[in-house]
Design an enzyme around this catalytic site. Sequence first.
Site, mmCIF file in Angstrom:
data_model
loop_
_atom_site.group_PDB
_atom_site.id
_atom_site.type_symbol
_atom_site.label_atom_id
_atom_site.label_comp_id
_atom_site.label_asym_id
_atom_site.label_seq_id
_atom_site.Cartn_x
_atom_site.Cartn_y
_atom_site.Cartn_z
ATOM 1 N N PHE A 1 -10.918 -34.788 19.149
ATOM 2 C CA PHE A 1 -9.767 -35.462 18.539
ATOM 3 C C PHE A 1 -9.885 -36.986 18.536
ATOM 4 O O PHE A 1 -9.140 -37.667 17.833
ATOM 5 C CB PHE A 1 -8.480 -35.057 19.277
ATOM 6 N N ASP A 2 -10.788 -37.523 19.312
ATOM 7 C CA ASP A 2 -10.941 -38.974 19.455
ATOM 8 C C ASP A 2 -11.988 -39.472 18.460
ATOM 9 O O ASP A 2 -13.133 -39.034 18.480
ATOM 10 C CB ASP A 2 -11.364 -39.286 20.887
ATOM 11 N N THR A 3 -11.598 -40.381 17.572
ATOM 12 C CA THR A 3 -12.544 -40.917 16.582
ATOM 13 C C THR A 3 -13.082 -42.292 16.960
ATOM 14 O O THR A 3 -13.724 -42.953 16.141
ATOM 15 C CB THR A 3 -11.890 -41.000 15.196
ATOM 16 N N SER A 4 -12.835 -42.738 18.182
ATOM 17 C CA SER A 4 -13.306 -44.072 18.572
ATOM 18 C C SER A 4 -14.832 -44.168 18.548
ATOM 19 O O SER A 4 -15.387 -45.270 18.481
ATOM 20 C CB SER A 4 -12.789 -44.438 19.963
#
Length: 406
Positions: free
Chosen positions: A329-332
């Site tokens: 879920f993290d696009t960093s």
Amino acid sequence: MPLRAKVATSVSKTAAALSRAAGRGDGSVIGGWIGLKIDPELLTHLAAGRAIALVSGTNGKTTTTRLAAAALGVLGPVATNSFGANMPTGHTSALAKAGATPFAVLEVDEHYLARVIDETNPRVVALLNLSRDQLDRAKEVAMMAQMWRTALAGHPDVSVVANADDPMVVWAAQGSSHITWFSAGQRWLDDSFVCPESGHPIERANGDWWCTGCPLRRPQAQWRVEDDGVVDPRGDWHLVKLQLPGTVNIGNAATALAVAAEFGVRPIEALPRLSTVASIAGRYAQVDRDGRNIRLLLAKNPASWLEAFDMAEQAPTLLSINARDPDGFDTSWLYDVDFSPLHNRPVLITGDRAFDLAVRLEVNGIPFRHVLSFEEAIRSVPMGRLEVIANYTAFQDIRAELDRVN
């Protein structure tokens, strides 16, 4: 097999076939899931009597598995999870579907390697690489290396084929009693600047690497990529002709040849079979639609995006990013990718998290156009090549629009 395992196998194959017939997927997960519900030891029963190779790593698993299965096919029928379902449900489904085969080559998610080694008793384990991947749900790279190291220590009879260019892989594998090292290069270095043994910096020069605080250093590789070919342990050079793009796939071919050699397959026998592999579960597939030649490239983490940019031609390029459960879920992680190779070409973006990608491209100063669908992307580019680079679920969405091209 015990009666319970026979029943579970039959139900597994039926469920997978129904899933395919209903258009709900290729059945590579649901069959195994149901089979394991009936018999939790089904994978062990199905693996018994087969000579098995496991292939694991952050990137390149599916392609290397497909190439290794092709090479091992010299000896006879090979069971394999060719659609990339790389957890025990996928392994169970693949072995059930294949029936009785003397050999199996299975791609294994790096988190599940220890469990799958325990349940399948493989002859060979191939370790490709370790780099950051979906950190919101995956372990840190050093933790994964420790898991591998512990798993292999518990199975000293397993032959290991390991990447000499990745310090994390070398550290994880070095306790094994039978190791074959291959060298395919390592372009992504950001996850291996610190020694996992001592915590000291790792230095690199002229293709070599070493820890500045302990004896850990790059081992001598028996298999290595050289120009457009592979050098084997005897020092013989073999030209590698592949339908798959990019230098990274010559490295994957070297790994496949090293795995096959553990079963007694000679490179001269294996190489013609490697050249027949054109795409793997949609990866690298080329499809003609509305006058455009569309090529699909999967890229799911910084290291694989680096390789995708190397493979892509200087042509209009569609980038698609989702952040669903299989993607993380993290696009960093997008900020770890260098998008500068996209300068001087038309760039389109789409996907659930296209705006995250838009901000990242703005930082790199890369002009782009946002499109709402894959069909709009096709209409937005001139006749000719369209490169498509997408992360996992975005890739599957586009593959589905292209009739689940394989």
